[in-house]
Design an enzyme around this catalytic site. Structure first.
Site, short mmCIF file in Angstrom:
data_model
loop_
_atom_site.label_atom_id
_atom_site.label_comp_id
_atom_site.label_asym_id
_atom_site.label_seq_id
_atom_site.Cartn_x
_atom_site.Cartn_y
_atom_site.Cartn_z
N HIS A 212 -3.66 7.13 2.52
CA HIS A 212 -4.05 5.78 1.71
C HIS A 212 -5.37 5.28 2.16
O HIS A 212 -5.74 5.72 3.63
CB HIS A 212 -3.05 4.64 2.28
CG HIS A 212 -3.25 3.21 2.13
ND1 HIS A 212 -3.68 2.97 0.98
CD2 HIS A 212 -3.50 2.22 3.03
CE1 HIS A 212 -3.90 1.70 0.92
NE2 HIS A 212 -3.82 1.16 2.08
N CYS B 117 0.67 -1.24 0.13
CA CYS B 117 -0.03 0.00 0.09
C CYS B 117 0.91 1.28 0.02
O CYS B 117 0.27 2.36 -0.23
CB CYS B 117 -0.82 0.12 1.18
SG CYS B 117 -2.11 -1.27 1.01
N ASN C 210 -10.16 -0.39 -0.75
CA ASN C 210 -8.51 -0.27 -0.89
C ASN C 210 -7.95 -0.89 -1.98
O ASN C 210 -8.20 -2.09 -2.33
CB ASN C 210 -8.17 -1.17 0.62
CG ASN C 210 -6.63 -0.92 0.75
OD1 ASN C 210 -5.77 -0.72 -0.05
ND2 ASN C 210 -6.19 -1.69 1.88
O1 UT7 Z 1 -3.92 -1.45 3.36
C1 UT7 Z 1 -2.71 -2.13 4.02
C2 UT7 Z 1 -3.06 -2.04 5.61
N1 UT7 Z 1 -4.45 -2.72 5.95
C3 UT7 Z 1 -5.22 -1.97 6.67
O2 UT7 Z 1 -4.78 -1.16 7.17
C4 UT7 Z 1 -6.26 -2.65 7.50
C5 UT7 Z 1 -6.32 -2.57 9.07
N2 UT7 Z 1 -7.06 -3.42 9.50
C6 UT7 Z 1 -8.60 -3.02 9.71
O3 UT7 Z 1 -8.99 -2.05 8.91
C7 UT7 Z 1 -9.51 -3.59 10.61
O4 UT7 Z 1 -8.57 -4.46 11.61
C8 UT7 Z 1 -10.27 -4.66 9.70
C9 UT7 Z 1 -11.45 -3.57 8.93
C10 UT7 Z 1 -9.68 -5.48 9.04
C11 UT7 Z 1 -11.26 -5.46 11.10
O5 UT7 Z 1 -11.81 -4.53 11.53
P1 UT7 Z 1 -11.67 -4.81 13.45
O6 UT7 Z 1 -12.45 -3.62 13.89
O7 UT7 Z 1 -10.25 -4.65 13.65
O8 UT7 Z 1 -12.37 -6.23 13.52
P2 UT7 Z 1 -11.59 -7.36 14.23
O9 UT7 Z 1 -10.68 -7.92 13.45
O10 UT7 Z 1 -11.36 -6.88 15.85
O11 UT7 Z 1 -12.84 -8.27 14.26
C12 UT7 Z 1 -14.06 -8.15 15.44
C13 UT7 Z 1 -15.10 -9.06 15.42
C14 UT7 Z 1 -14.58 -10.28 15.05
O12 UT7 Z 1 -15.68 -11.37 15.63
P3 UT7 Z 1 -15.62 -11.78 17.13
O13 UT7 Z 1 -14.14 -12.62 17.16
O14 UT7 Z 1 -15.51 -10.73 18.14
O15 UT7 Z 1 -16.90 -12.71 17.31
C15 UT7 Z 1 -14.68 -10.65 13.55
O16 UT7 Z 1 -14.97 -12.08 13.06
O17 UT7 Z 1 -15.75 -8.43 13.94
C16 UT7 Z 1 -15.81 -9.82 13.15
N3 UT7 Z 1 -15.69 -9.41 11.76
C17 UT7 Z 1 -16.75 -9.07 11.05
N4 UT7 Z 1 -18.10 -9.17 11.41
C18 UT7 Z 1 -18.93 -8.91 10.36
C19 UT7 Z 1 -14.57 -9.53 11.00
N5 UT7 Z 1 -14.93 -8.96 9.84
C20 UT7 Z 1 -16.29 -8.93 9.69
C21 UT7 Z 1 -17.23 -8.52 8.54
N6 UT7 Z 1 -18.46 -8.53 9.09
N7 UT7 Z 1 -16.89 -8.28 7.33
#
Ligand code: UT7
Length: 332
Positions: free
Chosen positions: A256, A116, A286
């Site tokens: 980004h 990225c 993204n």
């Molecule tokens: O471009 C290169 C760099 N990349 C980035 O900058 C991405 C950085 N990371 C992020 O933007 C975020 O971490 C994500 C968008 C990928 C994920 O969001 P989050 O708020 O950090 O979610 P999480 O990984 O902490 O997950 C929280 C919950 C989990 O459920 P449990 O384990 O608490 O039951 C996930 O399974 O949200 C769940 N979850 C979803 N639920 C509904 C993860 N993805 C989804 C989804 N829909 N699409």
């Protein structure tokens, strides 16, 4: 003697027609439009549905758009750098394929892999060849067919990515515009948290790697999120302090586009309201190396000659960087 700088003198882009909405993603994995909008800020993204269309084809269309807009012929181009993590094939370089398809025959070209941060790293590299006086016209392509490496059964990654091709032209200037400075950094330990497991020399492709879905993006979202928030905000602040820039001096922040919450945190640290932040994550998601030039292309008409612009990126590697530039032209 006047300082020779490299200036962006045109921006081209190509977006595939197909729009993949959150509603359609909700039929593929267990998610909702509400979750994706709240946690990421993406409404839809463009996806190349043509199996014969590779990253080079997205890049070619962007370069053709750029050449037309800047009234430049392929024969005038001295060099082409392509930032991508979705090359047409592991070798040869996608940059060479783009150059050949466009008819850029008097140049050399190569790929740059910084995920990225690809555009920021490639721009910083291209600047050297202009500032040294060696070249007059350098193209930086940032293009990705992210849909080729996205696992559409994984709800934690499939809402994030989109496809796009972008290209900018860099030319020398002795006016007080162009790229003033950049700060780029990497930390290879970040590879553990964001990578593609198989298909390289560490783990060549086998039936097993395919069965284990190891040819797609692997991401530990929260670790990457935390690193992205602090690194992007820190490096944006660092370049502001280095150049004694106050928030009121900055016309545009071009961050980004990975997550709206990361964009907000970076803008907050820089003391900027959203009216001075380029944001199109809701439309395109993204697109990895392509997000920053896609913003410049989208907002081109709002940019004015002399505007102070800060680009800031974070990506796999980990890689991160910021560029301070003064916009070089008025559109229209
Ligand atoms: O471009 C290169 C760099 N990349 C980035 O900058 C991405 C950085 N990371 C992020 O933007 C975020 O971490 C994500 C968008 C990928 C994920 O969001 P989050 O708020 O950090 O979610 P999480 O990984 O902490 O997950 C929280 C919950 C989990 O459920 P449990 O384990 O608490 O039951 C996930 O399974 O949200 C769940 N979850 C979803 N639920 C509904 C993860 N993805 C989804 C989804 N829909 N699409």
């Amino acid at each position: 003697m006047a300082t020779l700088r490299a200036a962006i003198t045109g921006v081209g882009a190509y977006l595939p027609e197909y729009i993949l909405t959150n509603d359609e993603i909700s039929t593929m994995v267990d998610t909702t439009d509400e979750w994706i909008m709240q946690r990421i800020g993406i409404k839809e993204r463009r996806i190349s549905k043509n199996p014969l269309e590779a990253t080079s084809d997205l890049g070619v269309k962007a370069v053709k758009d750029l050449l037309k807009k800047t009234k430049t012929t392929p024969g005038e181009i001295d060099m082409l750098i392509c930032a991508t993590i979705t090359p047409d094939m592991p070798f040869p370089a996608t940059a060479n394929i783009i150059a050949q398809k466009v008819g850029i025959n008097n140049a050399w070209s190569f790929d740059l892999n910084a995920a990225c941060s690809g555009f920021v790293f490639a721009l910083s590299t291209a600047v050297q060849f202009i500032e040294s006086g060696r070249y007059n016209k350098v193209i930086v392509v940032a293009g990705e067919k992210m849909s080729a490496i996205t696992n559409y059964t994984d709800r934690t990654t499939c809402p994030l990515f989109g496809d796009a091709g972008t290209a900018v032209l860099l030319e020398p200037t002795i006016e007080d515009v162009g790229v003033v400075d950049y700060i780029n950094r990497v930390n290879g330990l970040g590879r553990h948290h964001l990578h593609m497991k198989a298909g390289g020399s560490l783990l060549p492709a086998t039936h097993e790697t395919v069965d284990r879905m190891e040819h797609f993006v692997y991401q530990e979202g929260q670790v990457v999120f935390k690193a992205a928030v602090s690194s992007m905000a820190d490096i944006a602040e660092e370049i502001m302090l280095k150049h004694n820039l106050k928030s009121e001096d900055i016309a545009w922040l071009v961050p980004h586009q990975a997550n709206m919450r990361i964009i907000d945190a970076t803008a907050r640290r820089m003391g900027l309201g959203t009216e001075r932040v380029m944001i199109n994550i809701q439309k395109y998601g993204n697109t990895t190396s392509a997000t920053i030039p896609l913003c410049l292309w989208d907002y081109e008409k709002k940019l004015k000659k002399g505007d102070n612009v800060i680009l800031v990126a974070f990506g796999a590697g980990f890689t991160w960087g910021s560029v301070y530039l003064k916009w070089a032209y008025d559109s229209n």
